[in-house]
Design a protein around this motif. Structure first.
Motif, short mmCIF file in Angstrom:
data_model
loop_
_atom_site.label_atom_id
_atom_site.label_comp_id
_atom_site.label_asym_id
_atom_site.label_seq_id
_atom_site.Cartn_x
_atom_site.Cartn_y
_atom_site.Cartn_z
N MET A 1 0.82 -1.17 0.05
CA MET A 1 0.35 -0.37 -0.22
C MET A 1 1.16 1.62 0.20
N TYR A 2 2.19 1.41 -1.13
CA TYR A 2 2.63 2.17 -0.63
C TYR A 2 3.43 3.33 -1.72
N ALA A 5 6.76 5.78 -6.82
CA ALA A 5 7.56 7.79 -6.77
C ALA A 5 7.20 8.67 -7.76
N ARG A 43 -1.38 1.02 -6.55
CA ARG A 43 -0.24 1.37 -7.72
C ARG A 43 -1.53 0.91 -8.78
N GLN A 46 0.28 5.46 -11.29
CA GLN A 46 1.23 6.24 -11.27
C GLN A 46 1.57 7.04 -12.03
N PHE A 185 -29.40 3.69 -3.10
CA PHE A 185 -28.76 2.45 -2.39
C PHE A 185 -27.09 2.04 -2.16
N HIS A 187 -23.82 0.53 -1.70
CA HIS A 187 -23.11 -0.51 -1.53
C HIS A 187 -22.74 -1.02 0.07
N PRO A 188 -22.51 -1.91 0.25
CA PRO A 188 -22.98 -2.41 1.46
C PRO A 188 -21.81 -2.59 2.23
N ALA A 189 -20.60 -2.81 0.99
CA ALA A 189 -18.74 -2.34 1.16
C ALA A 189 -18.99 -0.97 1.78
N SER A 190 -18.68 -0.18 -0.39
CA SER A 190 -17.98 0.77 -0.22
C SER A 190 -18.71 1.80 0.58
N ARG A 191 -20.32 1.98 0.44
CA ARG A 191 -21.27 3.02 1.25
C ARG A 191 -21.37 3.62 -0.25
N PHE A 192 -20.58 3.31 -1.53
CA PHE A 192 -20.75 4.40 -2.55
C PHE A 192 -22.12 3.45 -2.97
N LEU A 260 -21.74 -7.85 -8.72
CA LEU A 260 -22.36 -8.92 -7.45
C LEU A 260 -23.25 -8.29 -6.61
N GLN A 261 -23.36 -7.30 -6.71
CA GLN A 261 -24.56 -6.54 -5.70
C GLN A 261 -25.94 -6.52 -6.86
N GLY A 262 -25.91 -6.86 -7.87
CA GLY A 262 -26.89 -7.21 -8.95
C GLY A 262 -26.51 -7.13 -9.91
#
Lengths: 288, 783
Positions: A1-2, A5, A43, A46, A185, A187-192, A260-262
């Motif tokens: 998660m870096y 440069a 990444r 970049q 409505f 998204h259960p994970a992202s809430r987007f 996956l949500q529909g």
């Protein structure tokens, strides 16, 4: 998660930012960093150069003049959400901002960054379309204004050019007899927004729709205007049956994407459900 | 003298929390050593691919790179071991760095070590691997299909094992005489544990002494040390110290010996500098052992009155690409042995096939096998009730094993300790006001509302485990626990436990136990855990074993301390040791409260033994190892009320009720917390969680796609307990860490099926019940 440069630039004027944009290869503008930075950390993006707009004075802030709000592109979602004038005159914009991400996101993420990034599941694009935001872009040759209908071009693509900076968003204040509502409505994970619909209506005293805007986000690759819904409402007396019938057209013209949500069928159905709900709430506000 | 207040059984606030919530904990990533280097792993982007060539030349030139190693460099290093062997289990090699082929996305093939984290990540991108991409299989029920790619040479048809338990012939007979047989496909989907702290390690080799110290996010540092030293790296255990400091959650995923800490431990010796690795969340999704992933055909047979007469289960369990440390035990001995549930089932047979796929290895995840068993039973008994038109409460009452206090022999090997299943269920029905709910439901249904209620009456096996029993079943380790109590000259006490707290609150509960037993203030007790250099030995924390196994070991040492103290006190009081009793923090002559010496004075005397019993050793320190005689079997009854939005298919949990029986309770607040968190995880499996693979690629590999349960999905829980102490251990505690997870998933699923019953739905094969899935079910339902 870096992130890989990159070189960091912090211009203090739009002019300098434009110069850098012109000069540098593979440069990206950095606003609140809540879409770009996560992609860089994975990444997936970049860029060689980041041009931070955060040090430019005058790019943030909310002003109202002659029935139009001008909101600086670097204004945070939280500033939009909590602005008293916005709450009083275009409350749906505050409401939309309030359901973006979580408080941490809203305190860093910006209205301009988000609208320029044009995530297909972002919230504000639906409201931008429904209310008819205008986007002021600044380039070497000066400023130009783009209407909401011309802004969202495709998946994460807008009308802003590579050598331009989105500096201001103009939000019109609706007249008397107006009401608007954004419903999503999440998204259960992202809430987007799996689906988000903003509906804005203006009715006369007899309840006839004199003006209507409906924007749909989430379901397709870009936010779109639900023209079929609008056409079915304009100059009609608004009641439950009219709204219900009009809402059936909410997915027309949306390039609904399954995930996956529909399924396509489900998301198209959600467009219709949320169009109906948003329109009902908007009408209630317009008449209340 | 005033009576010392009892603290065991009280809701004492957690002593460790001020440190955690003010950011002062010490996690692996907080440990700083001079000269530390950073590791990044080059991982396979393919689900299955042969490694043709690894070119490190460009990466080695990257500024700041210290060293790069591939599997070929790790000569003399063995495969990561599988710690639980079933008969005829196929154990393919699992090398720390793959050098022949990668078998799942994320499989590490090289380690890049650099002066900084950035340099390591940047250089890792410059390592060029030439892959020959091979066909991949990720679906559990397709692994053994003809034409599927073969993942390991030693495992034809990708079959790791076939295993069975129970009496097939008896089941056959029972089914022939049954009034009704219900058959359902049940999919228990794959989950990702997602503890808050990702895995991390820091390995440091001391050139002067030849000693290796490894800080690692582990639930069982001694097991980590044993497996890594004896099986993989061939280092003598006494030259290795493994420390698991504060660990931020695990849910099972930090039990296992992983590639990364093994490679870093090997690499530090090569470069003679400390090597650190901290997992990113993306790596955690790809490399932390996953949980569950069963596809099952279940058949339950009933007589005309609704009594269960037989159960037949056929399960395919996905092992992933390799056998993780305890993987084969989870879908066998931790799953099928629980298929008797809380019901009288005269005949049971279960057949399990473990399969390899090109996916992340699967191992124990909170509940480990027991949630899968409870889910199956609770879904099947509800399906039976629907088929026989019986009330789901009545069918349960009809089938409960009657109350017993000391032993019930199941059809699937286990002998339950104590149980009173009907009592917990009756209490739940009272809290729910069951009759009232059903009439409300009738009214709601008339309005077209989809309101549903689901029960879950579960049992689980904790306090893992009697070593002799698990040894006979294939475990390569004993599962006892150690507890050492050191009384300092001034009366302060340090406790060394082999249990490991990564959220359980041992610093509080074990202090309560010591303070209560010795009548001393909790403040004078310090708990040390997670360090092989300090603790005699330990099997660690998982399977809800710390209180029952670790706590009992501790209790044994406390009793030894008191016995020795009595001898010292008797000498000081000029009495016989048999006349001394320990009460209120002092040793006194029975019946003479004035003739007493306080605990502190005895402690001081033990270390300054000027006036001391002849022949008695100085010092006051005792160690005990406790090996339980049986598992403990907590049980309970949960209920969930849901309402489904007809427009969107969204499931809203309206009420959630739980009555758990975990035996005696050491700290009710902590047990409540475990129940609450467990329910949330169980709800997560039912409604939103699920690892999804598409052609070997994990498409739910981030928090943007993998939905963990959020607070706004959950109502205020209504919880209570019944108390049926176990006779297995002297504390009477059974274990509380997993009950919520085990119970909640079927309660929610049964509620959704009940809500959809008016549409003709009597079963749903697949979780999670996302709104989209529920809506699709509603569309395809009969009416």
């Amino acid at each position: 998660m870096y992130p890989a440069a990159f070189e960091y630039h912090a211009p203090t004027s739009v002019k300098d930012a434009l110069k850098l944009l012109d000069k540098l290869d593979d440069a990206k503008l950095l606003a609140g960093g809540h879409s770009l930075i996560p992609m860089m950390k994975l990444r997936l993006a970049q860029p060689k150069h980041l041009i931070d707009l955060g040090k430019i004075k005058g790019l943030a802030g909310i002003k109202e003049e002659k029935g139009v709000f001008t909101v600086g592109a670097m204004t945070t979602h939280w500033e939009v959400e909590s602005s008293k004038p916005i709450k009083a005159k275009v409350p749906v914009v505050s409401e939309t901002a309030a359901v973006i991400g979580d408080p941490a996101v809203r305190n860093k993420g910006t209205i301009g960054g988000s609208l320029a990034h044009a995530d297909p599941a972002a919230d504000m694009p639906a409201t931008a379309i429904a209310l008819g935001f205008e986007f002021v872009c600044e380039g070497a040759k000066g400023k130009r204004t783009v209407k909401a209908d011309d802004w969202f071009k495709g998946l994460m693509t807008t009308a802003v050019k590579d050598n331009e900076v989105l500096t201001t968003i103009r939000i019109p204040v609706s007249g008397p007899g107006s009401g608007a509502c954004y419903m999503k409505f999440p998204h259960p994970a992202s809430r987007f927004a799996i689906v988000g619909v903003c509906a804005a209506v203006t009715v006369d005293k007899s309840g006839v729709c004199k003006k209507v805007g409906v924007g749909v986000t989430g379901a397709g690759t870009k936010a779109v205007r639900a023209k079929g819904v609008e056409a079915a409402l304009l100059n009609k007396k608004l009641d439950a049956a009219t709204i219900e019938a009009a809402a059936q057209k909410a997915a027309d013209g949306v390039d609904v994407q399954p995930d996956l949500q529909g399924s396509v069928e489900y998301k198209a159905h959600l467009c219709r459900v949320f169009a109906r709900r948003a329109l009902e709430a908007a009408l209630k506000r317009a008449q209340g | 003298m005033a009576t010392v207040e009892r603290v065991l059984g009280k809701s004492i606030k957690r002593r460790e929390d001020p440190r955690f919530i003010t950011g002062r904990g010490t996690y692996v990533d907080d440990v700083k050593l001079p000269g530390t280097t950073w590791a990044a792993f080059v991982r396979s982007p393919h689900a299955h691919a042969r490694i043709k060539k690894i070119d490190t030349a460009a990466a080695l030139k990257h500024p700041g790179v210290v060293a790069i190693f591939t599997g070929k460099d790790m000569t003399g290093v063995n495969s990561l071991p599988c710690g639980w062997l079933l008969p005829e289990l196929k154990v393919p090699p699992h090398m720390p760095l793959a050098s022949d082929a990668a078998r799942c996305v994320g499989d590490p093939v090289a380690i890049v070590i650099a002066e900084s984290h950035d340099a390591a990540e940047d250089a890792a991108e410059k390592v060029k691997v030439t892959w020959e991409v091979l066909p991949a299989v990720s679906a559990t029920d397709k692994a053994t299909a003809k034409g599927s790619t073969q993942i390991h040479e030693v495992a034809p048809s990708n079959t790791a094992f076939t295993w069975q338990i129970g009496d097939a012939a008896a089941v056959e007979t029972a089914f022939r005489g049954a009034a009704r047989v219900v058959k359902k496909k049940i999919v228990n989907q794959r989950l990702v544990a997602n503890p808050m702290e990702p895995r991390a390690c820091l390995a440091s080799y001391d050139r002067a002494t030849g000693d290796l110290t490894l800080w690692v996010t582990s639930q069982n540092p001694h097991v980590h040390r044993l497996l890594m030293c004896a099986f993989v790296l061939g280092i003598p255990e006494h030259k290795v110290r493994v420390i698991a400091p504060d660990v931020g959650g695990a849910f099972g995923s930090k039990i296992f010996l992983y590639n990364e800490e093994t490679i870093c431990s090997w690499a530090t010796k090569q470069i003679k500098r400390p090597v650190r690795w901290t997992s990113s969340r993306r790596e955690a999704f790809l490399t932390d052992a996953h949980g569950r992933d069963h596809v099952t055909e279940a058949e339950m047979a009933f007589d005309a009155q609704g009594k269960i007469v037989g159960l037949r289960v056929k399960t395919i369990a996905n092992m992933g690409a390799y056998l993780s440390t305890f993987a084969p035990a989870v879908p066998t001995y931790l799953y099928a042995t629980l298929l008797n549930g809380v019901y009288t089932i005269p005949a049971i047979h279960a057949h399990v096939t473990g399969v390899f796929t090109n996916t992340t290895p699967v191992d124990a995840y909170r509940g480990a096998g027991r949630p899968e068993a409870a889910y199956l039973l609770e879904r099947m008994i509800d399906a039976g009730a629907a088929a026989l038109k019986l009330d789901p409460a009545d069918i349960r009452k009809k089938n409960f094993i009657p109350k017993f206090e000391n032993g019930f022999q199941t059809q699937v090997a286990l002998n339950y300790d104590s149980g009173n299943y009907a009592a917990a269920f009756d209490k739940l029905l009272g809290m729910l006001d069951y009759k009232k709910f059903r009439s409300e439901q009738q009214a709601a249904r008339k309005q077209g509302r989809l309101l549903g209620l689901g029960f879950s009456t579960y049992i689980e096996a904790c306090s893992i485990a009697p070593s002799k029993v698990v040894g006979s079943l294939g475990a390569q380790a004993g599962l006892y626990e150690s507890g050492k109590v050191r009384v300092h000259p001034t009366g302060g006490i340090t406790v060394y436990t082999g249990s490991h707290s990564h959220g359980q609150g041992h610093e509080t509960t074990f202090s309560q136990l010591v303070a209560d037993e010795l009548g001393v203030p909790m403040e004078s007790v310090e708990i040390v855990h997670g360090d092989t250099g300090a603790i005699p030995f330990g099997m660690g924390t998982y399977g809800s074993r710390s209180g029952s196994v670790g706590g009992t070991a501790l209790l044994m040492s406390l009793q030894k301390i008191k016995e020795k103290g009595k001898k010292i006190a008797a000498h000081l009081l000029e009495a016989s040791p048999s006349d001394i009793e320990y009460t209120n923090g002092q040793f006194q002559v029975k019946g003479f409260p004035g003739k007493a010496v306080p605990f502190g004075q005895v402690a001081l005397t033990a270390y300054v033994p000027h006036n001391y019993p002849a022949g008695l050793e100085p010092g006051l320190e005792e160690t005990s190892f406790y090996d339980p005689s049986n598992f403990c079997f907590p049980f309970g009854a949960h209920a969930c009320v849901v309402e489904i939005d007809r427009d969107t298919g969204q499931v809203k949990i309206v009420r959630y009720l739980a009555v758990d029986d975990v035996g005696n309770v050491m700290n009710p607040m902590i047990v409540d917390g475990m129940v609450h968190g467990g329910i949330a995880q169980g709800v997560g499996q039912a409604l939103c969680e699920g690892a999804v693979y598409d052609d070997g690629q994990l498409v739910t590999g981030s928090m943007m796609d993998y939905a963990l349960p959020k607070a706004d999905m959950l109502p205020m829980y209504e919880t209570d307990r019944t108390v049926t102490p176990t006779l297995v251990n002297p504390l009477g505690v059974k274990g509380a860490g997993e009950t919520g997870t085990i119970a909640a998933t079927p309660a929610v699923m049964n509620a959704v099926v009940d809500a959809l019953a008016p549409l003709g739905v009597d079963h749903i094969e697949t979780m999670p019940l996302t709104a989209g899935r529920v809506w699709t079910i509603m569309q395809s339902a009969k009416r």
